[in-house]
Each structure stands twice: as structure tokens, then as C-alpha cells.
Design an enzyme around this catalytic site. Structure first.
Site, PDB file in Angstrom:
ATOM      1  N   ARG A 193     -41.928  13.400  61.354  1.00 64.10           N
ATOM      2  CA  ARG A 193     -41.251  13.455  62.644  1.00 64.10           C
ATOM      3  C   ARG A 193     -41.450  14.844  63.249  1.00 64.10           C
ATOM      4  NH1 ARG A 193     -41.272   8.724  62.766  1.00 64.10           N
ATOM      5  NH2 ARG A 193     -39.525   7.278  62.757  1.00 64.10           N
ATOM      6  N   HIS A 253     -48.832   9.829  67.572  1.00 57.85           N
ATOM      7  CA  HIS A 253     -47.826   9.097  66.793  1.00 57.85           C
ATOM      8  C   HIS A 253     -48.313   7.681  66.445  1.00 57.85           C
ATOM      9  CE1 HIS A 253     -43.298   8.584  65.780  1.00 57.85           C
ATOM     10  NE2 HIS A 253     -44.068   7.865  64.969  1.00 57.85           N
TER      11      HIS A 253
HETATM   12  P1  NAP Z   1     -38.537   6.881  52.056  1.00 53.40           P
HETATM   13  O1  NAP Z   1     -39.134   5.804  51.212  1.00 53.40           O
HETATM   14  O2  NAP Z   1     -37.099   6.821  52.384  1.00 53.40           O
HETATM   15  O3  NAP Z   1     -38.846   8.264  51.276  1.00 53.40           O
HETATM   16  C1  NAP Z   1     -38.300   9.466  51.651  1.00 53.40           C
HETATM   17  C2  NAP Z   1     -38.691  10.547  50.647  1.00 53.40           C
HETATM   18  O4  NAP Z   1     -38.249  11.812  51.128  1.00 53.40           O
HETATM   19  C3  NAP Z   1     -38.050  10.359  49.277  1.00 53.40           C
HETATM   20  O5  NAP Z   1     -38.958  10.727  48.264  1.00 53.40           O
HETATM   21  C4  NAP Z   1     -36.879  11.328  49.323  1.00 53.40           C
HETATM   22  O6  NAP Z   1     -36.469  11.832  48.056  1.00 53.40           O
HETATM   23  C5  NAP Z   1     -37.475  12.456  50.122  1.00 53.40           C
HETATM   24  N1  NAP Z   1     -36.420  13.269  50.724  1.00 53.40           N
HETATM   25  C6  NAP Z   1     -35.446  12.900  51.601  1.00 53.40           C
HETATM   26  N2  NAP Z   1     -34.636  13.938  51.886  1.00 53.40           N
HETATM   27  C7  NAP Z   1     -35.113  14.992  51.166  1.00 53.40           C
HETATM   28  C8  NAP Z   1     -34.700  16.330  51.027  1.00 53.40           C
HETATM   29  N3  NAP Z   1     -33.613  16.825  51.652  1.00 53.40           N
HETATM   30  N4  NAP Z   1     -35.409  17.136  50.201  1.00 53.40           N
HETATM   31  C9  NAP Z   1     -36.482  16.653  49.530  1.00 53.40           C
HETATM   32  N5  NAP Z   1     -36.925  15.381  49.623  1.00 53.40           N
HETATM   33  C10 NAP Z   1     -36.239  14.566  50.428  1.00 53.40           C
HETATM   34  O7  NAP Z   1     -39.306   7.035  53.414  1.00 53.40           O
HETATM   35  P2  NAP Z   1     -40.789   6.506  53.797  1.00 53.40           P
HETATM   36  O8  NAP Z   1     -40.786   5.049  54.005  1.00 53.40           O
HETATM   37  O9  NAP Z   1     -41.745   7.077  52.793  1.00 53.40           O
HETATM   38  O10 NAP Z   1     -40.995   7.199  55.233  1.00 53.40           O
HETATM   39  C11 NAP Z   1     -40.942   8.596  55.401  1.00 53.40           C
HETATM   40  C12 NAP Z   1     -40.937   8.960  56.878  1.00 53.40           C
HETATM   41  O11 NAP Z   1     -42.241   8.780  57.437  1.00 53.40           O
HETATM   42  C13 NAP Z   1     -40.057   8.096  57.764  1.00 53.40           C
HETATM   43  O12 NAP Z   1     -38.711   8.498  57.703  1.00 53.40           O
HETATM   44  C14 NAP Z   1     -40.656   8.306  59.145  1.00 53.40           C
HETATM   45  O13 NAP Z   1     -40.000   9.353  59.819  1.00 53.40           O
HETATM   46  C15 NAP Z   1     -42.105   8.712  58.859  1.00 53.40           C
HETATM   47  N6  NAP Z   1     -43.080   7.726  59.388  1.00 53.40           N
HETATM   48  C16 NAP Z   1     -44.001   8.140  60.305  1.00 53.40           C
HETATM   49  C17 NAP Z   1     -44.955   7.254  60.768  1.00 53.40           C
HETATM   50  C18 NAP Z   1     -46.016   7.695  61.734  1.00 53.40           C
HETATM   51  O14 NAP Z   1     -46.754   6.862  62.253  1.00 53.40           O
HETATM   52  N7  NAP Z   1     -46.156   8.964  61.997  1.00 53.40           N
HETATM   53  C19 NAP Z   1     -44.970   5.929  60.304  1.00 53.40           C
HETATM   54  C20 NAP Z   1     -44.002   5.552  59.386  1.00 53.40           C
HETATM   55  C21 NAP Z   1     -43.063   6.456  58.932  1.00 53.40           C
HETATM   56  P3  NAP Z   1     -35.811  10.887  46.931  1.00 53.40           P
HETATM   57  O15 NAP Z   1     -36.945  10.004  46.462  1.00 53.40           O
HETATM   58  O16 NAP Z   1     -35.387  11.813  45.893  1.00 53.40           O
HETATM   59  O17 NAP Z   1     -34.720  10.114  47.617  1.00 53.40           O
HETATM   60  C1  GLV Z   2     -42.929   5.247  62.692  1.00 55.24           C
HETATM   61  O1  GLV Z   2     -42.888   6.353  63.096  1.00 55.24           O
HETATM   62  C2  GLV Z   2     -42.018   4.689  61.730  1.00 55.24           C
HETATM   63  O2  GLV Z   2     -40.974   5.308  61.466  1.00 55.24           O
HETATM   64  O3  GLV Z   2     -42.306   3.600  61.214  1.00 55.24           O
END
Ligand code: NAP
Ligand code: GLV
Length: 310
Positions: free
Chosen positions: A225, A273
């Protein structure tokens, strides 16, 4: 009787409507528009919030987020507290992010900008780069997306390390966790990838102090983000050479304004994005299964912890 699902976010309604009609016709998708009666609609599918709808959704039971990141939805203080929020986890979104991270890590690993510079003046210059096992890539956030990206990079032979909130254990990924282990994680990370959720703890985490802890000349890839990055600190770190190159997919203001200095920063690469998008067909199928599970009393998957923020 078809289950009603309110769709918030006009521009994508058609694609999602087609996906539900084809794969889950038991769900009636209602695109939101001002004035429609939504008092008996139990489910909502949104990406950003639309505060005016919550008081009108008198039968609301679950809010589904079209994205993996729920920061924009949770930022709405009027979102009912007692209704579960389910985030998007679907294989095409995960695959797309692993592809993006691999693509950009290879781009930075091979310093493609050096080849572009040589080609622009027809110069056949030697171009060297380390073997992947001599290159360390660090991923902040080892969740659904970070873990898939890490596995791809491991497959290509890179030294991969990850940082999360709680201890992780992924094959061939060196694990670091919590604020205390952040300096050690950063100290050898030559290409830093951010895939953290945006929460109170992670906002502004990509800042001058963090950049200073990376090896000089490191690369940054932010696909999480815009709110994670302190933009002025990146500009300063790139001007000083502490950060040599960056790829940004997300920004504090999107679309990125035409006059933003990032557009003309050397070795700063911008994608709009779209590192990875939810596939409506895969998403619709998953939401329909979740609704069926929920209505059968089997609970929901991927429910967001509202206090944690992800
Ligand atoms: P997720 O499965 O919820 O994983 C989040 C990870 O971040 C977990 O490993 C978590 O640790 C870690 N984390 C959270 N807070 C933390 C902190 N304070 N310190 C250290 N580590 C922390 O999320 P995801 O599905 O992988 O998605 C991640 C993000 O990608 C989304 O929230 C979104 O903003 C972004 N995204 C972007 C796009 C794009 O097109 N650019 C697309 C999709 C998603 P724990 O494992 O210990 O809980
Ligand atoms: C895209 O940014 C998502 O959060 O899936």
C-alpha cells in the site's frame, strides 16, 4: 430463492455480474446505486467503503472485500462493528503477486536499467550480476502473498528472508519477526519487497530510518500500500544513493498525480496498482462457497481480525 449480494464499486460490476451469473447463479448480484432498497440484503461485496450504505443495510450479515487488503474498508468508522469482514484469498490473486514479485526481483537483480543505458548509446558494455544464491531478497509480510512470492524466489535459487509479526517457518526462508528482529532482517537485504497489510503498526514503515539499515545501494519494491511509504524519504534515499532503484505499484494518492516527482525519478519504476488483481470468476466462486458455508452454519474463512487490522 436467490441470495442477495450488494455490489459496491460501479466500474467492475459488469464483470462480477457475469462471473456470478455463470458460476454461482444462486447469488443475485445487485449493483449499488442511490435510492435502491437494500434493507433486506444480507451480504455486501466492496473494496472501498461507502458509508451511506451501512445504515440502509438493515439485514447485513457479512461484508466481503474484493481485495486482499482491507485497510480502505476498515478506515470507515461507520462500518458496523458486529459484522464479520472477509478478505479475498484466491489462487489467481496469489499467483499474480508471486509473478509480479519474481518479475521485479529479476529486473532489479539484473539491473536492467544498466542495459537500457548501454543500448541507448549503442554501447556493448560488459554487464555482470551475482548468482541468485549470492543475492539476498527480504520480504516484509509472509502471509498469503508474501509466502507465495518467497517460494517462487527460493525456486530460482535466491537467498530469501522474511519478516513477519509472529515467527514463521517456510522452507529455505530465513525467518525474522517483530520489531526487535527488523534491524537484523534489513542488514543483509539487497532487494526489499513490501507485502505487509496497512495497519496502525505498519503505516509509514518504509521510511528514512528503515532505508538507512539496508546495505547501501539496495532496491525497494512496494506492492502493498502507498501508506507504507514515506515518499519524501524515498526521494532523499534515492538522491543519496542509499536506495539505488525502486519499483512502486501503490501510492498514497492513486492515480499518481501527473506532476508527482516520482514520474521523473531515475531508476524509479511505476506500475498502476495492478501487481495482482482479484479474478472475478475465481472470486465469485469463492464468495458463493463462503455464503453457502455460512448459511449451513459452517463458519467463514479469511475473516479479518478487526483489532489487528488484517
Ligand atoms: P496476509 O495473509 O494477511 O499477510 C500479512 C503478513 O504481514 C503476515 O505475515 C503478517 O504477520 C505480516 N504483518 C502484519 N503486521 C505486521 C507487523 N506489524 N510487523 C510485521 N509483520 C506484520 O496478507 P496478504 O494476503 O499476504 O496481503 C498483503 C497485502 O498485500 C494486503 O494487505 C494488500 O494491502 C496488498 N496487496 C496489494 C496488491 C497489489 O496489487 N498491489 C494486491 C493484493 C494485495 P503474521 O504472519 O505474523 O500475522
Ligand atoms: C489489491 O490491492 C488488494 O488488496 O487485493
Amino acid at each position: 430463492m436467490r441470495t442477495k449480494l450488494l455490489f459496491v464499486g460501479g466500474e467492475e460490476a459488469e464483470a462480477w455480474g457475469r462471473a456470478f451469473a455463470e458460476l454461482a447463479p444462486e447469488v443475485a448480484l445487485l449493483p449499488y446505486r442511490l435510492g435502491i432498497d437494500i434493507s433486506d440484503v444480507p451480504y455486501c461485496l466492496a473494496y472501498k467503503s461507502a458509508p451511506e450504505i451501512w445504515p440502509a443495510m438493515k439485514s447485513l450479515r457479512v461484508v466481503f472485500c474484493r481485495g486482499a487488503g482491507v485497510d480502505r474498508l476498515l478506515a470507515d468508522r461507520t462500518l458496523p462493528r458486529d459484522v464479520p469482514v472477509v478478505r479475498m484469498v484466491e489462487p489467481e490473486l496469489t499467483r499474480g503477486m508471486a509473478e509480479y514479485v519474481l518479475w521485479q526481483c529479476l529486473f532489479h537483480h539484473r539491473k536492467v536499467w544498466e542495459l537500457e543505458a548501454a543500448q541507448s548509446c549503442a554501447a556493448w558494455r560488459p554487464h555482470t550480476y551475482p548468482a541468485p544464491w549470492d543475492r539476498t531478497i527480504g520480504i516484509m509480510g509472509l502471509g498469503e502473498l508474501g509466502a507465495a512470492a518467497a517460494a517462487k524466489l527460493v525456486e530460482f535459487g535466491f537467498q530469501v528472508r522474511g519478516w513477519s509479526r509472529t515467527p514463521g517457518s517456510l522452507p529455505k526462508v530465513e525467518s525474522f519477526w517483530g520489531p526487535e528482529q527488523l534491524p537484523a532482517f534489513l542488514s543483509k537485504t539487497e532487494i526489499l519487497v513490501c507485502l505487509l497489510p496497512l495497519t496502525a503498526d505498519t503505516r509509514g514503515i518504509l521510511n528514512a530510518s528503515l532505508f538507512a539499515q539496508l546495505p547501501r545501494g539496495a532496491s525497494l519494491i512496494n506492492a502493498a500500500r502507498g501508506g507504507h511509504l514515506v515518499e519524501a524519504d524515498l526521494s532523499a534515499a534515492m538522491a543519496s544513493g542509499q536506495i539505488n532503484a525502486a519499483t512502486l505499484d501503490v501510492f498514497e494518492t492513486e492515480p499518481l498525480p501527473e506532476d508527482h516527482p516520482f514520474w521523473s525519478t531515475e531508476r524509479l519504476y511505476i506500475t498502476p496498482h495492478n501487481a495482482s488483481n482479484t479474478d472475478p470468476r475465481s472470486g465469485a466462486w469463492r464468495i458463493a462457497r463462503q455464503i453457502a458455508r455460512f448459511e449451513a452454519g459452517d463458519g467463514l474463512e479469511n475473516v479479518v481480525d478487526r483489532a489487528r487490522g488484517y
